[in-house]
Design a protein around this motif. Structure first.
Motif, mmCIF file in Angstrom:
data_model
loop_
_atom_site.group_PDB
_atom_site.id
_atom_site.type_symbol
_atom_site.label_atom_id
_atom_site.label_comp_id
_atom_site.label_asym_id
_atom_site.label_seq_id
_atom_site.Cartn_x
_atom_site.Cartn_y
_atom_site.Cartn_z
ATOM 1 N N ILE A 1 -7.442 0.995 -30.046
ATOM 2 C CA ILE A 1 -7.409 0.260 -28.785
ATOM 3 C C ILE A 1 -7.335 1.291 -27.663
ATOM 4 O O ILE A 1 -6.326 1.977 -27.507
ATOM 5 C CB ILE A 1 -6.208 -0.701 -28.704
ATOM 6 N N ALA A 2 -8.399 1.419 -26.901
ATOM 7 C CA ALA A 2 -8.416 2.410 -25.820
ATOM 8 C C ALA A 2 -7.701 1.894 -24.589
ATOM 9 O O ALA A 2 -7.150 2.689 -23.817
ATOM 10 C CB ALA A 2 -9.863 2.770 -25.465
ATOM 11 N N PHE A 3 -7.690 0.569 -24.425
ATOM 12 C CA PHE A 3 -7.106 0.028 -23.191
ATOM 13 C C PHE A 3 -6.637 -1.400 -23.426
ATOM 14 O O PHE A 3 -7.366 -2.229 -23.974
ATOM 15 C CB PHE A 3 -8.153 0.056 -22.073
ATOM 16 N N LEU A 4 -5.399 -1.681 -23.011
ATOM 17 C CA LEU A 4 -4.862 -3.041 -23.019
ATOM 18 C C LEU A 4 -4.233 -3.278 -21.659
ATOM 19 O O LEU A 4 -3.200 -2.692 -21.328
ATOM 20 C CB LEU A 4 -3.832 -3.232 -24.134
ATOM 21 N N GLY A 5 -4.869 -4.124 -20.859
ATOM 22 C CA GLY A 5 -4.384 -4.405 -19.517
ATOM 23 C C GLY A 5 -3.930 -5.848 -19.402
ATOM 24 O O GLY A 5 -4.692 -6.766 -19.714
ATOM 25 N N LEU A 6 -2.698 -6.045 -18.970
ATOM 26 C CA LEU A 6 -2.134 -7.382 -18.833
ATOM 27 C C LEU A 6 -1.924 -7.664 -17.352
ATOM 28 O O LEU A 6 -1.160 -6.974 -16.671
ATOM 29 C CB LEU A 6 -0.816 -7.485 -19.599
ATOM 30 N N ILE A 7 -2.595 -8.668 -16.846
ATOM 31 C CA ILE A 7 -2.573 -8.990 -15.416
ATOM 32 C C ILE A 7 -1.629 -10.165 -15.191
ATOM 33 O O ILE A 7 -1.878 -11.271 -15.671
ATOM 34 C CB ILE A 7 -3.988 -9.338 -14.922
ATOM 35 N N GLU A 8 -0.524 -9.886 -14.497
ATOM 36 C CA GLU A 8 0.451 -10.940 -14.214
ATOM 37 C C GLU A 8 0.747 -11.752 -15.481
ATOM 38 O O GLU A 8 0.596 -12.975 -15.516
ATOM 39 C CB GLU A 8 -0.071 -11.860 -13.105
#
Length: 897
Positions: free
Chosen positions: A730-737
């Motif tokens: 997993i290169a990127f895990l972004g959680l928005i609000e």
């Protein structure tokens, strides 16, 4: 027997004071065609849209019959005959008949708005109007004698077909063409026969391909180039090839038409030529019979596609001609040498025969060579003036101080230029507020005056700016009245009544006041630098119809990038937004890239809005339904997978995807329950596993880039956990609000109590009030994201039924997903998480900077984005979020082996 070319080519010593006026010479335009018809009666003159040809003899007879009919109804020298006809053999016959009757024709483009047509008909006071039966509704209010070229043809079919005695003289009118007007109304340029005879004499003597040529009739009759196409062909023995509107506006189809019809000569504005060259490059094909291309109407630019086009066209020349409607062509420059050596902005050349050119300063004194001056033209090129506008005529058509004749006049163009040492002229643009958009001259004050008629407009200024691809775009800068009620859609609809689609502003900017220069004038340079996109996004009052389906969202993103403005509602029409016939082709290419299938060349005309386009594509066999949606499939970077929110759709990500740019592919995951309610996932774990199958079908191996807003972030984190457990990177895990779901470990209650203890009394009151409101109305508030349509909303009943059925499905999905969320117990994730949190706290949520993820991730980084939980994906906040997201995506790529 002499023909037109031989008559016009006579030395001036054989003439009196105008071309061809000597003994036996032609007295007017009609004789030029008649001489050619006598010389080559059996040669093909016109190739119609039906593929049938008409000979010179038959064309002459048809025009004569109608001309006799017109003469009997009072047509004669300086009488005006309106022509409102679609491109057809009937239109050509009508033009010739008007000239043969000794009268002048007034082109009335049936594609113009009805109010504009009504004004032109009334202003011209033409006693006769020629039209076609299917166009009668456009002229229903005309107070004139309307004659149908098709329905009424029997009235003159049996009449005399002999040439009429010439009635017109060189100073009589040949046509009146309406252009944009500085007072807010179009103005009619009253063109005499003498300038046109002079132009034909010069043109016939200066062809680079002197043989009778197959010439395309491309230009609308409303533009003066159409006269040149028609008469230079029919007075030299060539074949005039008519082209259907749908072929004309599609460069790829036009390219194949040129090949099939072996067209040898083309008159094209720069934009049309540029797109034809691009089509030839794209399709690796050429119109090999082409020998001569003449461009006019706007600044010629030599692009790489044009260099390739002419480098591969053996023996084909390119000529740049210049001339306002008030003079027609007055200068010309033929490109020489290899195409790769041509200058990026070619000269407009030198004056044609019997035309004088002057570059004058503000005092109307000649400027030295190389210095900038305003272009003035004199000699035999000057029109009579503006129809019924003596004051405007006097201002623009001035006495010629450089001529010995007391009656000689100069036309003041308003264009700026300078001369090169060899005498060629370099065009430098307009000196006033006129611009050219897609070859059409636009008086900006005409649009401003039209906007000013709106009751909610206090001030309006229209400026031209260059887009990223170098083409011009009109932007309307509006100061609303006290009510400030003027959404762009309403302004467009208002302008549509009087302004042609080709010159409709592409963007509308609402301002509190207009910027001024130090001397108190409107600062147009400052207005041209404004960013319409940023203005629209910063304006929370802009309300547009939002996408209802992923396909509509896909199309909306393409529209917004194409027009370089947002938001664009799904009910906004392509032509309302400022699109034109050539742009429709470019947009279709972009749409095909996104939807992954070929689209009909006419689709944008048949379904000009995003809403209608999506419906048409679905009817035509849209792509098979899938939870994985290619929201923006273009770009070279690793794809970003965005997971749906609680209602199960991915429509809320549109602004974010737009600002991430064309190099970042974005795919959305939507709920299976939309398509198959009976298979709806009842747990987050099942949902995540199902979505993983879809993304691995597209991209079998990682590293993967996942993100989601709120509910979507929870699902994204579970997908990342499962992928990592399966050995994927997993290169990127972004959680928005995204608050963490209730975790399996203890401490959650303690964390909440700690946060509550730190709250102020005022924050307590706000928290409790918002919490009660949320529990009482949270679900209904979410349902209101999509307005249910009723019969009174004016939509097709079938569409209303389908739309509301979709919203019913949305409500079902929402309930199912919330049940899955309530049962879910988040598991720790052995990897880094980046939290994108809103600066403004949600008063209904206990504030925790880590949103409960502290013990659930290997490491956590926080990015603070302006806005709140609901606005972080909207307006300028979405742009800032996209910038932060893009930086983290690029960083993760650089760190991933």
């Amino acid at each position: 027997m002499e023909n037109a070319a031989s008559i016009l080519a006579r030395p001036e010593t054989e003439t009196s004071d105008w071309p061809g006026a000597g003994a036996g010479a032609c007295p007017c335009l009609s004789v030029l065609f008649e001489l050619q018809a006598d010389k080559t009666p059996r040669a093909d003159a016109v190739l119609g849209l039906d593929g049938q040809t008409v000979s010179y003899e038959e064309l002459n007879r048809r025009a004569n019959r109608l001309a006799h009919h017109l003469r009997a109804r009072g047509a004669g020298p300086d009488a005006l005959i309106g022509i409102c006809a679609e491109r057809s053999l009937e239109m050509i016959v009508a033009v010739l008949a008007a000239i043969k009757a000794g009268a002048a024709y007034v082109p009335l483009d049936p594609k113009y708005p009805r109010d504009r047509l009504r004004f032109m008909i009334d202003d011209s006071r033409a006693p006769i109007l020629l039209t076609q039966e299917r166009l009668l509704p456009l002229t229903a209010e005309a107070r004139t004698n309307v004659i149908c070229l098709d329905r009424d043809a029997a009235q003159w079919a049996q009449g005399p077909d002999t040439n009429l005695p010439p009635a017109a003289q060189p100073d009589h009118l040949a046509y009146v063409i309406y252009t944009s007007g500085s007072t807010g109304q179009p103005k009619g340029v009253a063109m005499r026969q003498e300038p046109l005879i002079n132009l034909l004499q010069w043109q016939l003597e200066n062809w680079s391909f002197p043989e009778p040529a197959r010439t395309l009739q491309f230009t609308s009759l409303n533009f003066d180039v159409s006269f040149q196409e028609i008469f230079s062909t029919l007075c030299s023995g060539g074949l005039l090839v008519l082209v259907a509107e749908e072929v004309r506006r599609d460069p790829g189809t036009l390219l194949r038409f040129l090949q099939a019809q072996r067209v040898q000569r083309l008159f094209l504005p720069f934009i049309a030529l540029k797109r034809l060259a691009e089509a030839a490059l794209s399709e690796k094909s050429l119109p090999e019979d082409l020998k001569e291309v003449i461009t006019a109407g706007e600044q010629l630019r030599i692009t790489p596609a044009l260099v390739d086009f002419f480098s591969r066209l053996d023996g084909c020349t390119l000529e740049n001609q210049y001339g306002p409607s008030e003079t027609h062509v007055v200068t010309a420059y033929r490109m020489s040498g290899p195409a790769r050596t041509w200058p990026p902005l070619p000269s407009i050349g030198k004056a044609i025969a019997n035309v004088t050119v002057h570059l004058l300063d503000a005092q109307r004194q000649p400027v030295p060579p190389g210095e900038q001056g305003e272009l003035y033209f004199g000699g035999r090129c000057v029109a009579r003036g503006y129809l019924h506008r003596p004051e405007l005529t006097e201002a623009r058509f001035i006495p010629d101080p450089f001529s010995p004749s007391p009656d000689a006049r100069l036309y003041r163009t308003g264009d700026l230029a300078h001369t090169l040492p060899d005498g060629n002229i370099i065009f430098e643009g307009r000196g006033d507020h006129q611009v050219k958009i897609n070859g059409v001259r636009v008086e900006l004050t005409e649009i401003e005056a039209a906007l000013a008629q709106h009751p909610d407009v206090k001030d309006a200024v229209v400026v031209a700016r260059e887009t990223a691809n170098g083409e011009k775009q009109l932007v309307a800068c509006v100061v609303p009245g006290p009510a400030r009620r003027l959404p762009p859609r309403e302004a467009r609809e208002f302008l549509q009544r009087t302004i042609p689609a080709a010159v409709m502003p592409s963007a509308f900017i609402l301002l509190d006041t207009l910027p001024l220069t130090p001397n108190g004038k409107v600062d147009r340079l400052a207005l041209a630098k404004l960013n319409p996109q940023a203005q629209l996004e910063d304006d929370s009052s802009v309300a547009v119809a939002q996408p209802q389906t992923p396909l509509q969202l896909q199309l909306q993103l393409v529209f917004e990038r194409f027009f370089k403005q947002r938001p664009i509602g799904i009910d906004a029409g392509f032509f309302e937004l400022g699109g034109d016939s050539l742009g429709a082709v470019a947009l279709r290419v972009e749409l095909e890239k996104t939807v992954g299938k070929a689209l009909s060349p006419n689709l944008i005309y048949q379904a000009p809005t995003i809403e209608k386009l999506a419906a048409a594509i679905e009817r035509d066999g849209g792509a098979e339904w899938s939870s994985l949606v290619a929201l923006q499939p273009l770009g070279t970077r690793p794809p970003l997978f965005l997971i749906h929110t609680t209602p199960g759709d991915v429509l809320g990500y549109s602004s974010l995807i737009y600002h991430l740019g064309l190099d970042q592919p974005c795919y959305g995951l939507q709920s299976l329950a939309f398509h198959e309610p009976e298979r709806a996932h009842t747990t987050i774990e099942e949902m995540a596993a199902y979505y993983i199958k879809h993304i691995r079908a597209l991209r079998p191996e990682g590293p993967y880039h996942l993100a989601g807003w709120c509910y979507g972030g929870v699902v994204a984190a579970e997908m990342a956990r499962q992928l990592k457990a399966a050995g994927q990177k997993i290169a990127f895990l972004g959680l928005i609000e995204t608050p963490a779901a209730a975790p399996a470990h203890g401490g959650t209650l303690a964390r909440k109590l700690f946060c509550l203890a730190r709250m102020k009394p005022s924050e307590w009151r706000t928290y409790l009030r918002e919490k009660i409101k949320y529990h009482r109305g949270g679900k209904s508030r979410n349902e209101l994201r999509f307005h249910r349509l009723e019969q009174r909303d004016g939509h097709d009943p079938k569409f209303i039924e389908e739309h509301n059925r979709y919203l019913d499905r949305l409500e079902l999905v929402y309930g199912t997903n919330m049940q899955a969320y309530d049962k879910y117990r988040v598991q720790p994730y052995a990897g880094p998480i980046i939290l994108f949190n809103a600066v403004e706290p949600d008063p209904a949520v206990i504030r925790d900077p880590l949103y409960g993820w502290k013990k659930l991730a290997q490491s956590i980084e926080i990015r603070m984005i302006p806005g709140n939980h609901d606005t972080i994906l909207q307006g300028p906040q979405a742009r800032l979020l996209a910038e932060a997201l893009r930086r983290d995506l690029e960083r993760s790529d650089s760190l991933t082996p």
